[in-house]
Scaffold this active site. Structure first.
Site, PDB file in Angstrom:
ATOM      1  N   GLY A 174     -12.415   0.146  -2.767  1.00 54.50           N
ATOM      2  CA  GLY A 174     -12.311   1.142  -3.834  1.00 54.50           C
ATOM      3  C   GLY A 174     -13.483   2.112  -3.817  1.00 54.50           C
TER       4      GLY A 174
ATOM      5  N   GLU B 141      -9.897  -4.341   2.610  1.00 49.31           N
ATOM      6  CA  GLU B 141      -8.988  -5.070   1.717  1.00 49.31           C
ATOM      7  C   GLU B 141      -8.164  -6.150   2.409  1.00 49.31           C
ATOM      8  OE1 GLU B 141      -9.726  -1.922   1.438  1.00 49.31           O
ATOM      9  OE2 GLU B 141      -9.654  -1.226  -0.634  1.00 49.31           O
TER      10      GLU B 141
END
Ligand SMILES: CCCCCCCC/C=C\C=C\CC(=O)SCCNC(=O)CCNC(=O)[C@H](O)C(C)(C)COP(=O)(O)OP(=O)(O)OC[C@H]1O[C@@H](n2cnc3c(N)ncnc32)[C@H](O)[C@@H]1OP(=O)(O)O
Length: 528
Positions: A99, A122
């Site tokens: 993020g 991720e």
């Protein structure tokens, strides 16, 4: 996040959430509030976004994943930044991961220190870059490199990121100071060309084959893992759909992964790995205080060089050894080697006047019995099965074996019954898990995480299943206990199936998560 007014009509939004400025709800709200303040202040011409303590942002706060669905609402913030009417410049030091990089991709410019690292890791957590990462990165650096970075999760250094086009400027000085200077230089430049959401993905003539090769590659490289393949689907959406629909597909695929058991397992592994590095052995497990436990007999599997040595060691110590070797040739060699080693030992002892007692060394006869009937497996065309030909691979059941087994059962007074796949799985796994609880109760392992990490790193347990102790919590401790009780009642001669006291104590609390086991079960005993 903090909001500061700087000289030269600039504002600074600084993410602050030690130790790595992870994105929490408070940080995300802080970013939005900062943007709103800067927008309503007509004296502010541009905004610099940075992270406190020399780190930009390590992405979403992984510990909050179980509480929320990360990535989804943050995507809206990333879009808001892109559409912002004043230039937003990311000043990156340390890391911009997950993020954190998605936030930077939302900014109109990215300036980084030469030692910074950026990436979308991720997949290692069983998820995908679901806050626009799969839609924005290919628009910026193209499909082939996005596939590489997203499916591997590999972070890249600032120099490589500059070459790829992820970063606009790399410097050896303070990126915030540089971003402040830079912001003043670009004030008059149009923002539209900097908005990735309005760009299209650079097209290539062989896009279909690029994707089919990527699928084949991840299936081979990460077998069983859901996230790399699902990320490719999200990248396909970036190519095939307009941004508005691509982000919907990204959201859908991200949600699918977040709900998968793999994401929970991989996120558990992230924290388990970092906690085992910090753990020391339980205080009771000390060589100084430990007393030896009696050993009545020992089993050795495999009689290669090591197995023979181990068998010999115990035999010499007067402990009965049962050794199993399935390869008849190896068994023959081992028998001779062990016997001659024992004889040499005996003669040495006799010469030195010490008494010699012949050790008990029993070899399992089951493989012998087949071999003695000329059944050496595939190479002779028959063993436990009949094969289509010597060295053939097509096997079928052999009536000879049924006859052999029924005689064996008669001799050993055994009753035959069919065993389901479920029973095989449960008896194998739950007895292993039971042993894990035993060693936790004995204080030999410091935590369930230690056992799990050993299984992941040393025994090929699939990482996306989190390790045997995590698996037990997934199934539910009361279920594991109940099944062990059932199998132990049916097989009282198999001590591994007798539920450990540690498991019973924990199951009495329902199904607590592994991190709470030690506090609930109390201090371990010392059996070391
Ligand atoms: C209700 C909540 C809503 C919140 C809104 C969320 C919005 C989310 C938006 C987008 C979501 C995107 C998905 C992601 O970003 S997934 C996360 C991707 N990031 C990572 O995978 C990074 C993982 N961390 C690392 O690789 C390393 O820790 C690194 C940052 C490189 C630092 O390495 P090192 O210097 O070796 O230090 P440690 O590994 O020991 O880490 C120090 C401590 O920091 C903790 N840590 C690190 N990263 C995170 C993180 N992302 N979340 C939470 N905690 C993190 C780590 O556990 C260490 O903690 P401790 O000292 O207590 O053990």
């Amino acid at each position: 996040a903090e909001y500061l007014r700087l000289p030269h009509s600039l504002a600074l939004i600084r993410l602050r959430n030690p130790p790595v400025n992870a994105l929490s709800l408070a940080v995300v709200n802080g970013i939005r509030e900062g943007l709103q303040k800067a927008m309503s202040d007509h004296t502010i011409k541009a905004i610099v976004v940075c992270g406190a303590n020399d780190k930009f942002c390590a992405g979403a706060d992984i510990s909050s994943f179980s509480r929320s669905s990360p990535g989804i609402s943050f995507g809206v913030v990333v879009d808001e930044i892109q559409r912002y009417e004043k230039p937003v410049v990311a000043a990156i030091r340390g890391v911009a991961l997950g993020g954190g990089l998605e936030l930077a991709l939302g900014c109109h410019y990215r300036i980084a220190h030469a030692e910074a690292r950026v990436g979308l890791p991720e997949v290692a957590l069983g998820i995908l870059p679901g806050a626009r990462g799969t839609q924005l990165l290919p628009r910026l650096i193209g499909v082939p490199m996005s596939l590489d970075l997203i499916t591997s999760g590999r972070p890249v250094g600032a120099d490589e990121a500059l070459k790829l086009g992820i970063l606009d400027v790399v410097i050896n000085s303070d990126p915030v100071e540089e971003a402040v200077k830079f912001s003043q230089e670009i004030l008059d430049k149009p923002l539209e060309p900097r908005r990735l959401l309005n760009k299209s993905v650079p097209s290539l003539p062989n896009m279909d084959s690029i994707f089919s090769e990527a699928f084949a590659k991840v299936q081979k490289q990460y077998p069983g893992f859901l996230a790399p393949e699902t990320s490719i689907q999200a990248l396909q959406a970036a190519v095939n759909l307009p941004y508005k629909l691509g982000i919907k597909e990204e959201e859908k695929l991200a949600l699918y992964l977040q709900k998968s058991g793999q994401a929970r397992a991989l996120q558990y592994v992230f924290f388990a790995e970092s906690s085992v590095h910090k753990q020391s052995p339980p205080s009771v497990a000390s060589w100084q205080t430990a007393s030896p436990q009696p050993i009545s007999s020992v089993g050795v599997l495999g009689l290669g060089t090591m197995g023979r040595g181990i068998a010999m060691c115990f035999a010499k110590a007067g402990i009965p050894v049962v050794a199993v070797e399935s390869d008849p040739k190896q068994l023959e060699i081992a028998k001779k080697a062990v016997t001659s080693m024992l004889e040499r030992e005996a003669s040495k002892m006799q010469q030195s006047g010490r008494a010699w007692t012949k050790p008990t060394l029993t070899f399992s006869s089951s493989a012998d019995m087949l071999c003695e009937s000329g059944r050496f497996g595939q190479k002779t065309g028959k063993g436990w099965y009949q094969y289509d030909k010597p060295l053939g691979r097509v096997h079928r059941p052999d009536p000879w074996l049924s006859e052999f087994l029924s005689q064996y059962r008669e001799t050993h007074h055994l009753e035959s019954r069919s065993i389901s796949q479920e029973e095989i799985l449960e008896r194998c796994l739950y007895s292993l898990i039971n042993e894990g609880f035993r060693i936790l109760g004995e204080g030999i392992a410091a935590s369930p995480e230690q056992i799990d990490i050993i299984y992941l790193s040393g025994y090929g347990w699939p990482r996306y299943r989190g390790g045997p102790m995590f698996y037990a919590a997934t199934v539910g401790l009361p279920v594991v206990l109940e099944k062990l009780q059932k199998y132990y009642t049916q097989n009282p001669d198999v001590p591994q199936l007798e539920p450990s006291d540690y498991l019973k104590k924990l199951a009495a609390h329902g199904n607590p998560p592994p991190k709470d086991w030690q506090s609930l079960a109390g201090p371990p005993g010392s059996k070391l």
